[in-house]
Every structure is written in C-alpha cells, then in structure tokens.
Design a protein around this motif. Structure first.
Motif, PDB file in Angstrom:
ATOM      1  N   ASN A   5      -2.736   7.448   7.050  1.00 28.64           N
ATOM      2  CA  ASN A   5      -4.136   7.630   7.445  1.00 28.64           C
ATOM      3  C   ASN A   5      -4.548   6.596   8.494  1.00 28.64           C
ATOM      4  O   ASN A   5      -5.273   6.916   9.450  1.00 28.64           O
ATOM      5  N   GLN A   6      -4.079   5.372   8.330  1.00 22.29           N
ATOM      6  CA  GLN A   6      -4.382   4.340   9.323  1.00 22.29           C
ATOM      7  C   GLN A   6      -3.744   4.681  10.669  1.00 22.29           C
ATOM      8  O   GLN A   6      -4.351   4.479  11.726  1.00 22.29           O
ATOM      9  N   GLU A  37      -5.829   7.239  12.373  1.00 22.45           N
ATOM     10  CA  GLU A  37      -7.041   6.665  12.944  1.00 22.45           C
ATOM     11  C   GLU A  37      -6.756   6.040  14.305  1.00 22.45           C
ATOM     12  O   GLU A  37      -7.557   6.138  15.230  1.00 22.45           O
ATOM     13  N   GLY A  60       0.812  -1.205   0.000  1.00 22.63           N
ATOM     14  CA  GLY A  60       0.000   0.000   0.000  1.00 22.63           C
ATOM     15  C   GLY A  60       0.846   1.255   0.000  1.00 22.63           C
ATOM     16  O   GLY A  60       2.071   1.219   0.144  1.00 22.63           O
ATOM     17  N   SER A  61       0.184   2.388  -0.180  1.00 24.70           N
ATOM     18  CA  SER A  61       0.872   3.671  -0.270  1.00 24.70           C
ATOM     19  C   SER A  61       1.162   4.240   1.109  1.00 24.70           C
ATOM     20  O   SER A  61       0.566   3.825   2.111  1.00 24.70           O
ATOM     21  N   GLU A  85       0.399   7.194   1.936  1.00 24.60           N
ATOM     22  CA  GLU A  85      -0.786   7.958   2.333  1.00 24.60           C
ATOM     23  C   GLU A  85      -1.770   7.080   3.111  1.00 24.60           C
ATOM     24  O   GLU A  85      -2.298   7.499   4.145  1.00 24.60           O
ATOM     25  N   ASP A  86      -2.004   5.858   2.598  1.00 26.37           N
ATOM     26  CA  ASP A  86      -2.934   4.956   3.283  1.00 26.37           C
ATOM     27  C   ASP A  86      -2.398   4.548   4.659  1.00 26.37           C
ATOM     28  O   ASP A  86      -3.146   4.498   5.637  1.00 26.37           O
TER      29      ASP A  86
END
Length: 215
Positions: free
Chosen positions: A208-209, A212, A201-202, A204-205
């Motif tokens: 973001n995780q 969260e 995955g990137s 950015e992802d």
C-alpha cells in the motif's frame, strides 16, 4: 521474463543503482500481457503467465536477494542467479539501497502485474459473454434434458442433470483459486524479504505504501 538478462543489465553497484529503477520497471512492463477477454478465457496461457512470474521472482527470492550481494568491483556473473548459493553470501544481508531497489522496481511491480491480470479476468468472468462458443451446445443439451422422460422410481439418480459449466464460471473459479495462491506466495516471499532486508510490517502495508508513492 529472463532473469539472467535482467541482472546482467542491472549490476548492483553505486553506478547501477542510479539507473536500475528505470531498467527494472521497464522489464516489468515489457512482460505484462495484453489484457483481453481472449487472454483470460485461454486458461492455459493465463496459468502460464502466473507460473512464470512467480517462478522468476517469488520462487527464486533467495537467489535474487543473494545476487544483490555481488560486489561491484568483482563484476557480475549472471550464472549466480541460476544456482542456489549456500556459501557465506547466503548468510549476509543486502544493503538497504539494494533491497529498496529490488522491492520497488522488481518485486512489487511483478505483484501488481499479476493483480492487474487477476482483477481484469475477474471482471471478464462477471460480464456478459455473448461470444461463448459453448452456449449453443449447452442450450441443446438443456432442451434435450427437458424432453427426456424420467422414471425416478426405477432409477432415483436418473433425474439429475448437471449442465456443462460456462466458460465465465470456469474462469471465475480459476481467478478465485489463483487469488488464494497469490496470498500464500506473497506472505512467504515477504517473510524472506523482511528477514534479509530488515523490514517490519505486513506485505499488505508495504505494498500500500508503494502504491501511494506511485501516485
């Protein structure tokens, strides 16, 4: 940021991993600058903060990941983070636990710290700046230019006037450029981390995780 001090305090072992999260988070917060308009308008200091953060974490990402391979039973040698390691350790991958600790407690907090600085300074750049020390001199220059008699038939370029840039405009340009640099650096760093830590995955992802989980 003093990487030698940090790693000396955070030996990668089963015992250190239980405590490293708090130590690493503390390091990131201690080195975050106080956000004030004066900090942003001092572009040299702003650039120095970004440069130091990037050089300590991102530019040294391979050495930082190699340092995670040091066996706990052999103890930790802080000098291992000062030189590029080209031996067998550079071809091995850190454990999943070490990767997760580094990613969540060092890498992403450093990225977030830089984002916070750039976002704050972007807000400063778009806000009124009544204390701009150059506003009076620019007003005087503009008034003089309006009074100047120009004969563009003799000199077609004599009518051109380029007022000096306000410090908010200069800051906005700096923030815009540094954000572009940040995108490039993060993509490069995450490529190395993904390969060594077997992440998909990137960035950015992944970031973001992480956000969260911070909520």
């Amino acid at each position: 940021m003093n990487l030698n001090w940090f790693w000396a305090q955070s030996v990668v072992s089963s015992q250190a991993e239980e405590q490293s999260s708090g130590k690493m988070s503390s390091l990131s917060s201690v080195n975050s600058p106080s956000l004030t308009p004066q900090f942003c308008f001092n572009e040299r200091v702003l650039r120095d903060f970004l440069r130091l953060s990037r050089s300590t974490i991102d530019d040294s990402i391979t050495q930082n990941l190699n340092a995670l391979l040091t066996p706990a039973r052999e103890g930790f040698n802080p000098s291992s983070t000062d030189v590029r390691q080209l031996g067998a350790s550079s071809r091995r991958n850190p454990s999943k636990e070490s990767c997760a600790t580094f990613k969540n407690s060092v890498l992403f907090p450093s990225w977030q710290s830089r984002s916070d600085v750039l976002n704050y300074c972007a807000m400063v750049a778009t806000s009124p700046d009544p204390e701009d020390p150059g506003v009076v001199s620019r007003q005087v220059e503009t008034a003089r230019e309006q009074e100047r008699v120009v004969d563009e038939r003799l000199d077609p370029y004599s009518g051109r006037y380029f007022p000096r840039e306000a410090r908010t405009e200069s800051l906005a340009n700096l923030v815009r450029n540094e954000r572009s640099v940040e995108q490039i650096i993060r993509a490069r760093t995450w490529g190395i981390v993904s390969e060594r830590c077997d992440y998909s995955g990137s960035w950015e992802d992944a970031l973001n995780q992480w956000h969260e989980h911070q909520k």
